[in-house]
Design a protein around this motif. Structure first.
Motif, PDB file in Angstrom:
ATOM      1  N   HIS A  97      30.185 -22.942   6.534  1.00 47.17           N
ATOM      2  CA  HIS A  97      30.706 -21.572   6.634  1.00 47.17           C
ATOM      3  C   HIS A  97      31.198 -21.082   5.274  1.00 47.17           C
ATOM      4  O   HIS A  97      30.921 -19.937   4.877  1.00 47.17           O
ATOM      5  CB  HIS A  97      31.848 -21.516   7.642  1.00 47.17           C
ATOM      6  N   ALA A  98      31.932 -21.920   4.552  1.00 47.05           N
ATOM      7  CA  ALA A  98      32.426 -21.540   3.228  1.00 47.05           C
ATOM      8  C   ALA A  98      31.260 -21.261   2.282  1.00 47.05           C
ATOM      9  O   ALA A  98      31.303 -20.310   1.492  1.00 47.05           O
ATOM     10  CB  ALA A  98      33.312 -22.646   2.664  1.00 47.05           C
ATOM     11  N   HIS A  99      30.216 -22.066   2.383  1.00 46.32           N
ATOM     12  CA  HIS A  99      29.036 -21.877   1.534  1.00 46.32           C
ATOM     13  C   HIS A  99      28.376 -20.537   1.830  1.00 46.32           C
ATOM     14  O   HIS A  99      28.064 -19.767   0.914  1.00 46.32           O
ATOM     15  CB  HIS A  99      28.047 -23.024   1.762  1.00 46.32           C
ATOM     16  N   ARG A 100      28.171 -20.225   3.113  1.00 49.67           N
ATOM     17  CA  ARG A 100      27.534 -18.949   3.472  1.00 49.67           C
ATOM     18  C   ARG A 100      28.376 -17.769   3.015  1.00 49.67           C
ATOM     19  O   ARG A 100      27.838 -16.774   2.494  1.00 49.67           O
ATOM     20  CB  ARG A 100      27.315 -18.880   4.986  1.00 49.67           C
ATOM     21  N   SER A 101      29.674 -17.854   3.204  1.00 50.95           N
ATOM     22  CA  SER A 101      30.563 -16.761   2.815  1.00 50.95           C
ATOM     23  C   SER A 101      30.519 -16.510   1.311  1.00 50.95           C
ATOM     24  O   SER A 101      30.444 -15.369   0.858  1.00 50.95           O
ATOM     25  CB  SER A 101      31.990 -17.090   3.262  1.00 50.95           C
ATOM     26  N   LEU A 102      30.535 -17.593   0.534  1.00 52.59           N
ATOM     27  CA  LEU A 102      30.525 -17.446  -0.920  1.00 52.59           C
ATOM     28  C   LEU A 102      29.182 -16.918  -1.419  1.00 52.59           C
ATOM     29  O   LEU A 102      29.133 -16.113  -2.352  1.00 52.59           O
ATOM     30  CB  LEU A 102      30.833 -18.790  -1.579  1.00 52.59           C
ATOM     31  N   MET A 103      28.096 -17.350  -0.802  1.00 50.09           N
ATOM     32  CA  MET A 103      26.787 -16.885  -1.252  1.00 50.09           C
ATOM     33  C   MET A 103      26.629 -15.383  -1.032  1.00 50.09           C
ATOM     34  O   MET A 103      25.945 -14.694  -1.796  1.00 50.09           O
ATOM     35  CB  MET A 103      25.681 -17.654  -0.522  1.00 50.09           C
ATOM     36  N   LYS A 104      27.294 -14.843   0.015  1.00 48.19           N
ATOM     37  CA  LYS A 104      27.278 -13.394   0.211  1.00 48.19           C
ATOM     38  C   LYS A 104      28.009 -12.698  -0.929  1.00 48.19           C
ATOM     39  O   LYS A 104      27.587 -11.644  -1.401  1.00 48.19           O
ATOM     40  CB  LYS A 104      27.941 -13.047   1.544  1.00 48.19           C
ATOM     41  N   LYS A 105      29.112 -13.284  -1.363  1.00 50.13           N
ATOM     42  CA  LYS A 105      29.872 -12.704  -2.473  1.00 50.13           C
ATOM     43  C   LYS A 105      29.090 -12.766  -3.777  1.00 50.13           C
ATOM     44  O   LYS A 105      29.288 -11.943  -4.675  1.00 50.13           O
ATOM     45  CB  LYS A 105      31.193 -13.461  -2.663  1.00 50.13           C
ATOM     46  N   LEU A 106      28.219 -13.754  -3.903  1.00 53.59           N
ATOM     47  CA  LEU A 106      27.484 -13.962  -5.152  1.00 53.59           C
ATOM     48  C   LEU A 106      26.121 -13.291  -5.148  1.00 53.59           C
ATOM     49  O   LEU A 106      25.308 -13.517  -6.046  1.00 53.59           O
ATOM     50  CB  LEU A 106      27.324 -15.471  -5.402  1.00 53.59           C
ATOM     51  N   HIS A 107      25.844 -12.464  -4.148  1.00 49.94           N
ATOM     52  CA  HIS A 107      24.585 -11.723  -4.095  1.00 49.94           C
ATOM     53  C   HIS A 107      24.524 -10.772  -5.290  1.00 49.94           C
ATOM     54  O   HIS A 107      25.537 -10.189  -5.686  1.00 49.94           O
ATOM     55  CB  HIS A 107      24.506 -10.939  -2.787  1.00 49.94           C
ATOM     56  N   PRO A 108      23.340 -10.573  -5.882  1.00 54.11           N
ATOM     57  CA  PRO A 108      23.218  -9.683  -7.051  1.00 54.11           C
ATOM     58  C   PRO A 108      23.784  -8.290  -6.817  1.00 54.11           C
ATOM     59  O   PRO A 108      24.340  -7.680  -7.732  1.00 54.11           O
ATOM     60  CB  PRO A 108      21.696  -9.636  -7.279  1.00 54.11           C
ATOM     61  N   ALA A 146      26.147 -19.276  -8.170  1.00 54.42           N
ATOM     62  CA  ALA A 146      25.447 -19.594  -6.927  1.00 54.42           C
ATOM     63  C   ALA A 146      24.924 -21.028  -6.971  1.00 54.42           C
ATOM     64  O   ALA A 146      24.982 -21.759  -5.970  1.00 54.42           O
ATOM     65  CB  ALA A 146      24.296 -18.613  -6.710  1.00 54.42           C
ATOM     66  N   ALA A 147      24.424 -21.440  -8.125  1.00 50.34           N
ATOM     67  CA  ALA A 147      23.924 -22.811  -8.269  1.00 50.34           C
ATOM     68  C   ALA A 147      25.053 -23.820  -8.109  1.00 50.34           C
ATOM     69  O   ALA A 147      24.880 -24.876  -7.487  1.00 50.34           O
ATOM     70  CB  ALA A 147      23.249 -22.976  -9.630  1.00 50.34           C
ATOM     71  N   ARG A 148      26.227 -23.502  -8.646  1.00 47.21           N
ATOM     72  CA  ARG A 148      27.375 -24.405  -8.519  1.00 47.21           C
ATOM     73  C   ARG A 148      27.843 -24.501  -7.061  1.00 47.21           C
ATOM     74  O   ARG A 148      28.217 -25.578  -6.587  1.00 47.21           O
ATOM     75  CB  ARG A 148      28.522 -23.912  -9.400  1.00 47.21           C
ATOM     76  N   VAL A 149      27.812 -23.376  -6.360  1.00 49.74           N
ATOM     77  CA  VAL A 149      28.202 -23.374  -4.946  1.00 49.74           C
ATOM     78  C   VAL A 149      27.216 -24.201  -4.128  1.00 49.74           C
ATOM     79  O   VAL A 149      27.605 -24.971  -3.246  1.00 49.74           O
ATOM     80  CB  VAL A 149      28.286 -21.927  -4.416  1.00 49.74           C
ATOM     81  N   ASN A 150      25.917 -24.044  -4.419  1.00 47.57           N
ATOM     82  CA  ASN A 150      24.912 -24.845  -3.723  1.00 47.57           C
ATOM     83  C   ASN A 150      25.101 -26.335  -4.000  1.00 47.57           C
ATOM     84  O   ASN A 150      24.968 -27.173  -3.097  1.00 47.57           O
ATOM     85  CB  ASN A 150      23.502 -24.413  -4.155  1.00 47.57           C
ATOM     86  N   GLU A 151      25.401 -26.646  -5.256  1.00 48.79           N
ATOM     87  CA  GLU A 151      25.613 -28.047  -5.621  1.00 48.79           C
ATOM     88  C   GLU A 151      26.840 -28.617  -4.910  1.00 48.79           C
ATOM     89  O   GLU A 151      26.841 -29.776  -4.471  1.00 48.79           O
ATOM     90  CB  GLU A 151      25.790 -28.166  -7.133  1.00 48.79           C
ATOM     91  N   ALA A 152      27.891 -27.801  -4.791  1.00 49.91           N
ATOM     92  CA  ALA A 152      29.104 -28.251  -4.105  1.00 49.91           C
ATOM     93  C   ALA A 152      28.820 -28.548  -2.637  1.00 49.91           C
ATOM     94  O   ALA A 152      29.275 -29.560  -2.090  1.00 49.91           O
ATOM     95  CB  ALA A 152      30.191 -27.189  -4.223  1.00 49.91           C
ATOM     96  N   LYS A 153      28.059 -27.661  -1.990  1.00 48.43           N
ATOM     97  CA  LYS A 153      27.714 -27.892  -0.581  1.00 48.43           C
ATOM     98  C   LYS A 153      26.913 -29.169  -0.433  1.00 48.43           C
ATOM     99  O   LYS A 153      27.198 -30.002   0.442  1.00 48.43           O
ATOM    100  CB  LYS A 153      26.921 -26.704  -0.035  1.00 48.43           C
TER     101      LYS A 153
END
Length: 242
Positions: free
Chosen positions: A206-217, A226-233
């Motif tokens: 859930h945290a990953h999905r929420s952050l990826m929305k914030k990091l949309h272009p 976005a790459a760091r968030v993906n790596e964290a997940k």
């Protein structure tokens, strides 16, 4: 004729509201629904209370108060009630993600999407990035490592969206885009996703999905972040698999 005008106006208003609804920030929308639901619940509770129907008014009033964050029993008692109206969004209130490099420490607010940072090494150590103008920030890049440059560029993309189009700064950070050379630790991954150590798979996802929305272009997002968030997940989910 007046009926036709009124009908056309109603269609326009409904269309405008639908467009605003579609473009609304999900977190803000969920908060609005909670507040609106709380106000309506309290109003109905007051009305039924005046009529003497206390068996209905009291629980309805408690429910409305819980949606608005007013709890005589503490916030924990309403955590599940809040979940019915976007409780996950309220749970993230004040929640942040932290990404650190050799020279910078960045903080992303989950609710507003605001990105702030400070310098942690070098001649400007301890100072907030908000205190520098574009020229000063661009000049810092020459002394940064590649990871810090990428992180600073993410900040510039949000604060100065058109900075890359300025010829004066073209190539300012062109010293490479190497990803972090070290393997991300679980502690770093928790900080980046903004979740507590020991968080479950659902909370991590859930945290990953929420952050990826914030990091949309469209939101001034960053490929690097976005790459760091993906790596964290991936890091935390891999830990769960093991």
């Amino acid at each position: 004729m007046p009926t036709l005008i009124a009908g056309a106006l109603a269609v326009f208003v409904i269309y405008t509201l639908l467009q605003m609804f579609r473009a609304a920030n999900p977190a803000i929308l969920a908060r609005g629904v909670k507040i609106g639901g709380g106000v309506v619940a309290l109003a109905v509770a007051a009305f039924t209370g005046i009529k003497g129907e206390l068996a209905v008014a009291i629980p309805l009033g408690i429910f409305g108060a819980g949606l608005l964050g007013w709890s005589p029993f503490g916030t924990a008692g309403f955590s599940q009630i809040g979940g019915m109206f976007g409780g996950r969004a309220s749970k993230s209130a004040g929640q942040t993600s932290n990404v650190r490099s050799q020279f910078l420490d960045m903080v992303l607010d989950h609710d507003s999407g605001a990105l702030t940072g400070r310098v942690v090494a070098g001649p400007h150590a301890g100072q907030s990035l908000d205190g520098f103008d574009l020229a000063q920030l661009a000049a810092m890049m020459s002394g940064f490592d590649a990871e810090s440059v990428a992180l600073l560029e993410s900040y510039l993309d949000r604060r100065f969206p058109a900075w890359r189009q300025d010829a004066q700064f073209d190539g300012a950070g062109r010293q490479g885009r190497a990803a972090s050379s070290s393997k991300m630790t679980d502690e770093e991954a928790y900080q980046i996703l903004g979740v507590q150590p020991g968080a479950g798979r659902d909370e991590i996802s859930h945290a990953h999905r929420s952050l990826m929305k914030k990091l949309h272009p469209d939101q001034g997002g960053s490929t690097y972040l976005a790459a760091r968030v993906n790596e964290a997940k991936d890091t935390l989910l891999r830990t769960h698999r093991n």
